[in-house]
Design an enzyme around this catalytic site. Structure first.
Site, mmCIF file in Angstrom:
data_model
loop_
_atom_site.group_PDB
_atom_site.id
_atom_site.type_symbol
_atom_site.label_atom_id
_atom_site.label_comp_id
_atom_site.label_asym_id
_atom_site.label_seq_id
_atom_site.Cartn_x
_atom_site.Cartn_y
_atom_site.Cartn_z
ATOM 1 N N TYR A 234 0.823 -1.220 0.000
ATOM 2 C CA TYR A 234 0.000 0.000 0.000
ATOM 3 C C TYR A 234 0.859 1.274 0.000
ATOM 4 O O TYR A 234 0.846 2.053 -0.964
ATOM 5 C CB TYR A 234 -0.920 -0.061 1.220
ATOM 6 C CG TYR A 234 -1.726 1.173 1.509
ATOM 7 C CD1 TYR A 234 -2.368 1.880 0.486
ATOM 8 C CD2 TYR A 234 -1.882 1.627 2.822
ATOM 9 C CE1 TYR A 234 -3.129 3.010 0.773
ATOM 10 C CE2 TYR A 234 -2.641 2.744 3.115
ATOM 11 C CZ TYR A 234 -3.257 3.437 2.085
ATOM 12 O OH TYR A 234 -4.002 4.550 2.381
ATOM 13 N N ASN B 148 1.743 -9.939 0.804
ATOM 14 C CA ASN B 148 0.514 -9.162 1.086
ATOM 15 C C ASN B 148 0.265 -8.144 -0.014
ATOM 16 O O ASN B 148 -0.219 -7.041 0.252
ATOM 17 C CB ASN B 148 0.638 -8.459 2.446
ATOM 18 C CG ASN B 148 -0.706 -7.974 2.951
ATOM 19 O OD1 ASN B 148 -1.723 -8.650 2.787
ATOM 20 N ND2 ASN B 148 -0.734 -6.797 3.559
ATOM 21 N N PHE C 279 9.893 -0.701 3.618
ATOM 22 C CA PHE C 279 8.486 -0.865 4.006
ATOM 23 C C PHE C 279 8.156 -2.311 4.376
ATOM 24 O O PHE C 279 7.151 -2.553 5.035
ATOM 25 C CB PHE C 279 7.561 -0.514 2.823
ATOM 26 C CG PHE C 279 7.573 0.924 2.410
ATOM 27 C CD1 PHE C 279 6.880 1.872 3.143
ATOM 28 C CD2 PHE C 279 8.246 1.336 1.268
ATOM 29 C CE1 PHE C 279 6.869 3.207 2.752
ATOM 30 C CE2 PHE C 279 8.242 2.662 0.867
ATOM 31 C CZ PHE C 279 7.556 3.600 1.610
ATOM 32 N N LYS D 141 1.962 -6.431 9.358
ATOM 33 C CA LYS D 141 1.425 -5.269 10.091
ATOM 34 C C LYS D 141 0.097 -5.494 10.805
ATOM 35 O O LYS D 141 -0.504 -4.527 11.279
ATOM 36 C CB LYS D 141 1.281 -4.099 9.117
ATOM 37 C CG LYS D 141 0.297 -4.378 7.991
ATOM 38 C CD LYS D 141 -0.081 -3.134 7.213
ATOM 39 C CE LYS D 141 -1.090 -3.465 6.134
ATOM 40 N NZ LYS D 141 -1.570 -2.339 5.385
ATOM 41 N N SER E 212 6.091 3.358 13.269
ATOM 42 C CA SER E 212 4.643 3.531 13.457
ATOM 43 C C SER E 212 4.371 4.256 14.762
ATOM 44 O O SER E 212 5.107 4.082 15.745
ATOM 45 C CB SER E 212 3.992 2.144 13.505
ATOM 46 O OG SER E 212 2.655 2.236 13.921
ATOM 47 N N TYR F 82 3.501 -6.759 17.259
ATOM 48 C CA TYR F 82 3.777 -5.970 16.059
ATOM 49 C C TYR F 82 4.501 -4.671 16.439
ATOM 50 O O TYR F 82 5.544 -4.323 15.885
ATOM 51 C CB TYR F 82 2.474 -5.654 15.306
ATOM 52 C CG TYR F 82 2.630 -4.521 14.323
ATOM 53 C CD1 TYR F 82 3.393 -4.685 13.166
ATOM 54 C CD2 TYR F 82 2.056 -3.262 14.566
ATOM 55 C CE1 TYR F 82 3.571 -3.629 12.274
ATOM 56 C CE2 TYR F 82 2.222 -2.220 13.679
ATOM 57 C CZ TYR F 82 2.984 -2.404 12.538
ATOM 58 O OH TYR F 82 3.173 -1.357 11.664
ATOM 59 N N LYS G 138 8.574 -2.982 15.822
ATOM 60 C CA LYS G 138 8.983 -1.633 15.381
ATOM 61 C C LYS G 138 9.956 -1.015 16.389
ATOM 62 O O LYS G 138 10.952 -0.405 16.012
ATOM 63 C CB LYS G 138 7.746 -0.732 15.215
ATOM 64 C CG LYS G 138 6.802 -1.164 14.094
ATOM 65 C CD LYS G 138 7.450 -1.077 12.727
ATOM 66 C CE LYS G 138 6.536 -1.504 11.603
ATOM 67 N NZ LYS G 138 7.199 -1.670 10.320
ATOM 68 N N TYR H 229 4.558 6.658 11.296
ATOM 69 C CA TYR H 229 3.293 7.024 10.641
ATOM 70 C C TYR H 229 2.160 6.955 11.655
ATOM 71 O O TYR H 229 2.101 6.020 12.451
ATOM 72 C CB TYR H 229 2.922 6.041 9.524
ATOM 73 C CG TYR H 229 3.989 5.613 8.568
ATOM 74 C CD1 TYR H 229 5.074 6.427 8.239
ATOM 75 C CD2 TYR H 229 3.890 4.362 7.951
ATOM 76 C CE1 TYR H 229 6.024 5.990 7.327
ATOM 77 C CE2 TYR H 229 4.833 3.925 7.044
ATOM 78 C CZ TYR H 229 5.904 4.739 6.739
ATOM 79 O OH TYR H 229 6.837 4.290 5.842
ATOM 80 N N ASN I 131 -2.124 7.295 11.092
ATOM 81 C CA ASN I 131 -3.062 6.344 10.455
ATOM 82 C C ASN I 131 -3.161 6.614 8.957
ATOM 83 O O ASN I 131 -3.965 7.452 8.526
ATOM 84 C CB ASN I 131 -4.436 6.450 11.115
ATOM 85 C CG ASN I 131 -4.446 5.882 12.524
ATOM 86 O OD1 ASN I 131 -3.709 6.332 13.387
ATOM 87 N ND2 ASN I 131 -5.262 4.874 12.757
ATOM 88 N N ARG J 282 -12.741 -1.988 21.459
ATOM 89 C CA ARG J 282 -11.815 -3.026 20.999
ATOM 90 C C ARG J 282 -10.645 -3.059 21.981
ATOM 91 O O ARG J 282 -10.037 -2.001 22.242
ATOM 92 C CB ARG J 282 -11.336 -2.667 19.582
ATOM 93 C CG ARG J 282 -10.567 -3.761 18.881
ATOM 94 C CD ARG J 282 -10.315 -3.401 17.421
ATOM 95 N NE ARG J 282 -9.490 -2.199 17.262
ATOM 96 C CZ ARG J 282 -9.095 -1.705 16.088
ATOM 97 N NH1 ARG J 282 -9.459 -2.302 14.964
ATOM 98 N NH2 ARG J 282 -8.357 -0.620 16.025
ATOM 99 N N GLY K 161 -7.286 -2.906 23.834
ATOM 100 C CA GLY K 161 -5.982 -2.348 23.444
ATOM 101 C C GLY K 161 -6.074 -0.989 22.768
ATOM 102 O O GLY K 161 -5.048 -0.340 22.548
#
Ligand code: NAD
Ligand code: WQD
Length: 339
Positions: free
Chosen positions: A11, A35, A80, A84, A124, A148, A152, A176, A178, A291, A293
């Site tokens: 992406y 992916n 990249f 993720k 991130s 995850y 990072k 980054y 969102n 949700r 977390g």
């Protein structure tokens, strides 16, 4: 410049590769397509009117990485490639540490041997964990809450250690917030496999009828409308940040970290409304429990990136939704269905 782009078929990598080509750089993409699809790169080439060299290589294949980087040569790497999905990382932590951390180590060894020591790394805002001291500056402590995010953090630590030990390295850590949206042509965009975990792709799939409604996770947060607030950033603004970082690194050694966000938070309900406006159709939703977390609020202080790189995000939430909608409308099943 000749830029090697790991994960360039994905992406953010595909949008950044387009910006690199448009700025006159030569691009070599290294991706195992775990992916992504090579179709994204065909579209990038179509948009740019120039070619990308594509090498299908898994970063876990140490020898293949060394060979491809040795043969390609180049001036810099934008890294990249990585897994993720936060939820999957909780279920399969070893897969994430192996792919993200070991893959990065293999890349760094190969770069060192090839004498390429300029790197831009996809970090991130997830490294800030549940910290709600907004806006988040780069000085906020790293405290990731899932495997995850910890990959990072670990990679950031490895890169800092490397550039401290060897002053020939120039490294940018880009955190980054969102990333959302798509190139304004609607030809490239995010193509998540399975049911999307992230808000925008899910909302977009509701808009094209692939799901009935959005579940809004929590309406009792201490925010103006009770729903979670995030700093959504247009993927083309993000891509521009990578070019600015590459430019900065030309004359600097060491490791530098920057938040890439807009500095503005939007709630889940604001996003749903903005998307409904962009798509000109209703987006049904219902409230569901929080949700696990999730932080209530997260948005960046992006002032360091402005001061050091002269970079700031230009596109607003309406543009993010319009571009994401165009991509989703024209490619309802992502690259799989496109002609
Ligand atoms: P993506 O999955 O679309 O792209 C990642 C690419 O890396 C894919 O094309 C995949 O095939 C490739 N890849 C994965 N493991 C590989 C390996 N071992 N060898 C070679 N290629 C491999 O993801 P994206 O959204 O474009 O994210 C790019 C980077 O930015 C990732 O490192 C991600 O962690 C980071 N990031 C993403 C977000 C986000 O919300 N999208 C936010 C913050 C950080
Ligand atoms: C945004 C808001 C949800 C889906 C994640 C990763 C982070 C980074 C970016 C890679 C939250 C709410 C979501 C839905 C909802 N990725 N939501 N219904 O969680 O901020 O960040 O992506 O580095 O590491 O954790 O993004 O898009 O999942 O959620 O109500 O169906 O939307 O609760 O408030 P998040 P998100």
């Amino acid at each position: 410049m000749k830029v090697l782009v790991t994960g360039g078929a994905g992406y953010i990598g595909s949008h950044t590769s387009l910006c690199l080509l448009e700025a006159g750089h030569e691009v070599v993409v290294i991706d195992n397509l775990s992916n992504s699809q090579v179709k994204s790169l065909e579209r990038v080439q179509q948009l740019a009117g120039s070619n990308i060299a594509f090498r299908k290589v898994d970063l876990l294949d140490e020898r293949a990485v060394e060979t491809v980087i040795g043969q390609s040569g180049g001036d810099a790497v934008i890294h990249f490639a990585g897994l993720k999905a936060v939820g999957e990382s909780v279920e399969k932590p070893l897969k994430y540490y192996q792919n993200n951390v070991v893959g990065t180590l293999n890349l760094l060894h190969a770069m060192d041997r090839a004498g390429i020591r300029t790197l831009v790394f996809s970090s991130s805002a997830t490294v800030y964990g549940a910290s709600e001291e907004v806006p988040l500056t780069e000085k906020a402590p790293m405290d990731a809450t899932n495997p995850y995010g910890r990959t990072k953090e670990q990679i950031e630590d490895i890169l800092c250690d490397l550039s401290s030990a060897d002053r020939r390295w120039s490294i940018a850590l880009l955190r980054y917030f969102n990333p959302v949206g798509a190139h304004e042509s609607g030809l490239i965009g995010e193509d998540p496999s399975g049911v999307p975990n992230n808000l925008l792709p899910f909302v977009a799939q509701v808009a094209v009828g692939r799901h009935e409604r959005v579940l809004v996770y929590g309406n009792d947060y201490p925010t103006p409308d009770g729903t979670g607030v995030r700093d959504y950033i247009h993927v083309m603004d993000l891509a521009a940040g990578h070019l600015a970082a590459l430019d900065f690194l030309k004359s600097k050694v060491g490791t530098f970290r920057w938040n890439l966000g807009t500095g503005r938070g939007s709630s889940v309900l604001e996003v749903i409304r903005a998307f409904a406006d962009a798509a000109g159709r209703q987006i049904p939703y219902e409230f569901a429990p929080r949700r696990p977390g999730d932080a209530a609020v997260s948005y960046a202080d992006p002032s360091s990136a402005l001061a050091d790189l002269g970079w700031s995000a230009r596109r607003n939430l309406a543009q993010m939704c319009e571009d994401q909608w165009r991509w989703q409308r024209d490619n309802p099943l992502g690259y799989g269905e496109s002609n």
